[in-house]
Structure formats: structure tokens, C-alpha cells
Design a protein around this motif. Structure first.
Motif, PDB file in Angstrom:
ATOM      1  N   ALA A 220      12.955 -26.188  16.109  1.00  0.00           N
ATOM      2  CA  ALA A 220      11.524 -26.535  16.072  1.00  0.00           C
ATOM      3  C   ALA A 220      11.324 -27.783  15.212  1.00  0.00           C
ATOM      4  N   GLU A 224       9.966 -31.603  16.275  1.00  0.00           N
ATOM      5  CA  GLU A 224       8.802 -32.242  15.623  1.00  0.00           C
ATOM      6  C   GLU A 224       9.139 -33.599  15.020  1.00  0.00           C
ATOM      7  N   ARG A 239       8.544 -27.818   6.806  1.00  0.00           N
ATOM      8  CA  ARG A 239       7.762 -26.703   6.251  1.00  0.00           C
ATOM      9  C   ARG A 239       8.603 -25.419   6.284  1.00  0.00           C
ATOM     10  N   GLN A 240       8.217 -24.478   5.442  1.00  0.00           N
ATOM     11  CA  GLN A 240       8.965 -23.219   5.355  1.00  0.00           C
ATOM     12  C   GLN A 240       9.091 -22.557   6.736  1.00  0.00           C
ATOM     13  N   GLU A 241       8.064 -22.682   7.579  1.00  0.00           N
ATOM     14  CA  GLU A 241       8.128 -22.004   8.894  1.00  0.00           C
ATOM     15  C   GLU A 241       9.266 -22.561   9.770  1.00  0.00           C
ATOM     16  N   HIS A 242       9.708 -23.803   9.476  1.00  0.00           N
ATOM     17  CA  HIS A 242      10.838 -24.354  10.233  1.00  0.00           C
ATOM     18  C   HIS A 242      12.134 -23.589   9.959  1.00  0.00           C
ATOM     19  N   ARG A 244      12.468 -20.422   9.987  1.00  0.00           N
ATOM     20  CA  ARG A 244      12.410 -19.076  10.586  1.00  0.00           C
ATOM     21  C   ARG A 244      13.711 -18.615  11.257  1.00  0.00           C
ATOM     22  N   SER A 247      18.091 -16.028   8.282  1.00  0.00           N
ATOM     23  CA  SER A 247      17.849 -14.657   7.791  1.00  0.00           C
ATOM     24  C   SER A 247      18.729 -14.457   6.567  1.00  0.00           C
ATOM     25  N   GLU A 257      15.169 -15.030  -1.389  1.00  0.00           N
ATOM     26  CA  GLU A 257      14.058 -15.953  -1.657  1.00  0.00           C
ATOM     27  C   GLU A 257      14.572 -17.293  -2.194  1.00  0.00           C
ATOM     28  N   ARG A 260      16.056 -19.318   0.615  1.00  0.00           N
ATOM     29  CA  ARG A 260      15.037 -19.964   1.459  1.00  0.00           C
ATOM     30  C   ARG A 260      14.487 -21.215   0.766  1.00  0.00           C
ATOM     31  N   LEU A 264      15.027 -25.202   1.930  1.00  0.00           N
ATOM     32  CA  LEU A 264      13.920 -26.123   2.234  1.00  0.00           C
ATOM     33  C   LEU A 264      14.162 -27.466   1.529  1.00  0.00           C
TER      34      LEU A 264
END
Ligand SMILES: Cc1cc2nc3c(=O)[nH]c(=O)nc-3n(C[C@H](O)[C@H](O)[C@H](O)COP(=O)(O)OP(=O)(O)OC[C@H]3O[C@@H](n4cnc5c(N)ncnc54)[C@H](O)[C@@H]3O)c2cc1C
Length: 278
Positions: A220, A224, A239-242, A244, A247, A257, A260, A264
């Protein structure tokens, strides 16, 4: 049975005749034994000179399975391989780089294998040869889980094939561990960015390792980034949602955490580094 063939033909006949463990540089093989002796038949492929080295073909670069990390560091390669070269320098120590092979790293399929993210970002394929057939598949499909691959027992990973489509792209590899040297990563990122006309991103690939059972591409985010003007800065697009597709697990090295959060930052730094921003 312990066999040390000198030709690929000999090796695949041995593997076809009897299920055996493959031994290459031994830098994953021997530590995995712990205190136990070697059990069962072994085909030691370390003398298969034909599988060592890098060759440039018309539409791809072929990295022989027995190519060591030291070979990768030494051999001249296009700019898009800089991430792979940087990863090679991070594999253990110089002694490990002299023995450890690209095929061993991929077949061992550790989530923390340094070779995987840069090769994923290069859309690499693996070549698998048995007495019965030769087949190829994307690296992204070859590794299917923690220490799990699609290699059949009678197959050898003979080469990694990289398509020659983005040779001029910039690339970076960043690895975060609890210390600077000789360390298993908490997270690692490989990025490849091709800047086209008017300073806009023409192609972008980002792969993250150590944050899922198998290193993952951030598709994703890659999508973008296409068309973004480099002068606007690529890091601020992340962004953090990228993240996703990841795991991350919680283990002795880091919390999920932290992984993640660190990933980023690493992705942002890797993209900036590719386009010469700080
Ligand atoms: C002290 C130390 C530090 C290390 N640090 C790092 C690090 O920082 N980053 C990192 O990524 N790795 C690290 N490693 C792991 C290791 O060095 C690499 O994964 C290396 O590339 C493995 O290659 P090898 O040739 O030694 O594989 P081997 O140990 O010989 O084999 C590994 C596995 O792959 C299989 N295999 C090997 N070659 C083939 C083939 N051609 N076809 C089919 N199957 C094959 C074997 O059967 C075995 O299951 C470290 C190891 C040690 C001992």
C-alpha cells in the motif's frame, strides 16, 4: 551417508536416491544441532563450484546459491543491489560472511534472515533444481513461514534471479538490533526507489523483516509513493497503517509495540536515504 559431490548432477542424484539434509556453509546447520551430533544422511554441497558467483544475463542477474555474503560485498553490482550489499555486511561477522551462503540464508527461512528483505524488494525469484525438474518461483512465495519453505526434499536452491528492470534505482538496508554488531535484528528494512522525470517516484519497493514470520513488502505504501515529488519528502508519507501487513511478536529482544514504532522510523529513514534527504 555423508557425501560431498563436486557437480550439481551428482548432488541431485544423491538427493533423489535418499532423503538427506543439505549442508552448505554450515553456519545455520551446525548451531541448529545444539549439543546433538549430526543424525541421518548429509549431502554437503559446499564443493559445487558451479553454484558460486554472480553472472549478468540479458534480462536478469543470477546469483548462484553458493555465493557467500563476502562474494556479494566484493562483486560489482548495479546500484539497486546496494541494500543487498549492506545486508551482507550485517550477516554475523566477517568469518560468517566468508562461509554463509545466500541459499543457506533463504532455505533456513529465519524471520530475521538479513538477505530476505533486500531480495524481496528486488522481486527476486529462486531456482530449484531436482533430478526430475527445474522450477522457479518468486522468493515471496518460496518462504511460507518461520523456517518453512516450499523446497522439496530432493531439491537444491541453485540460484536467485533478479530481473534487470530498476538497476539505476537507489537502495538502502537498515537493521536495528540491541547492539551495533553481530546481532539478530529487532526490525530491518530494505527500500528501493527509482526517481523518474521531474523528480517524481517512478517505482518504490519497501520490505520489512523480523516483524512477521516472513518478511513482508508494504504494497500500500509502495503504491502511494508512485508519482510523489521527491522534494516534498517521502518519509512524511509513511503512516502506521502502512505497516498493517506486519504482525510483530513480543520476545526477549523487543515488545511488539516497540517493533512497530521502530519499523515506522526505519522505513522513513530508509526512504529518505534513498532520495538523499535527511
Ligand atoms: C555467529 C552467527 C551469526 C549470524 N548472524 C547472522 C545475521 O546477522 N544475519 C543473518 O541473516 N544470518 C546470520 N547467521 C546465520 C547464517 O550465517 C546465514 O543464514 C547464512 O547465510 C547461512 O548460510 P549457510 O551456507 O551457512 O547455510 P547452512 O547452515 O549450510 O544451511 C542452512 C539451511 O539451508 C539449507 N541449505 C543450504 N544451502 C542449500 C541449498 N543450496 N539448497 C537447499 N537447501 C540449502 C540447509 O539444509 C539448512 O537447512 C549467523 C550465524 C552465526 C553462526
Amino acid at each position: 551417508m555423508y557425501a560431498r559431490p563436486t557437480t550439481l548432477d551428482e548432488a541431485i542424484v544423491l538427493l533423489a536416491n535418499e532423503p538427506a539434509q543439505v549442508l552448505s556453509g554450515g553456519t545455520d546447520f551446525y548451531p541448529a544441532l545444539g549439543d546433538c551430533p549430526v543424525r541421518g544422511p548429509v549431502v554437503d554441497v559446499s564443493r559445487l563450484k558451479e553454484l558460486r558467483g554472480v553472472t549478468t544475463e540479458a534480462d536478469r542477474i543470477r546469483i548462484g546459491g553458493l555465493t557467500t555474503w563476502s562474494d556479494i560485498i566484493r562483486v560489482p553490482l548495479p546500484q539497486c543491489f546496494n541494500a543487498l550489499k549492506a545486508a551482507a555486511r550485517e550477516v554475523g561477522s566477517v568469518q560468517i560472511q566468508n562461509r554463509g551462503t545466500v541459499a543457506g540464508n533463504l532455505c533456513n527461512a529465519s524471520p530475521a534472515a538479513d538477505g530476505v528483505p533486500p531480495l524481496l524488494a528486488l522481486d527476486a525469484e529462486v531456482e530449484l533444481v531436482s533430478k526430475a525438474a527445474t522450477r522457479r518461483m518468486p522468493l515471496a512465495e518460496f518462504i511460507v513461514g518461520n523456517r518453512k519453505t516450499q523446497r522439496r526434499a530432493d531439491e537444491l536452491l541453485t540460484a536467485v534471479l533478479v530481473p534487470r528492470v530498476i538497476e539505476d534505482a537507489a537502495s538502502t538496508f537498515l537493521k536495528l538490533g540491541a547492539r551495533r554488531y553481530l546481532v539478530i535484528s529487532i526490525s530491518m528494512v530494505a527500500a528501493v526507489v527509482l526517481v523518474g522525470h521531474a523528480g517524481r517516484v517512478a517505482d518504490a519497493r519497501v520490505a520489512v523483516g523480523s516483524c512477521s514470520a516472513v518478511a513482508r513488502r508494504l504494497r500500500a505504501l509502495e503504491g502511494e509513493l508512485i508519482g510523489v515529488a521527491v522534494r516534498e519528502g517521502l518519509a512524511r508519507r509513511v503512516r502506521q497503517e502502512h505497516l498493517r501487513p506486519l504482525s510483530p511478536i513480543e520476545d526477549v529482544r523487543a515488545t511488539a509495540e516497540y517493533r512497530r514504532d521502530a519499523s515506522l522510523t526505519l522505513v522513513q529513514r530508509a526512504l529518505n536515504s534513498c532520495v538523499g534527504a535527511s
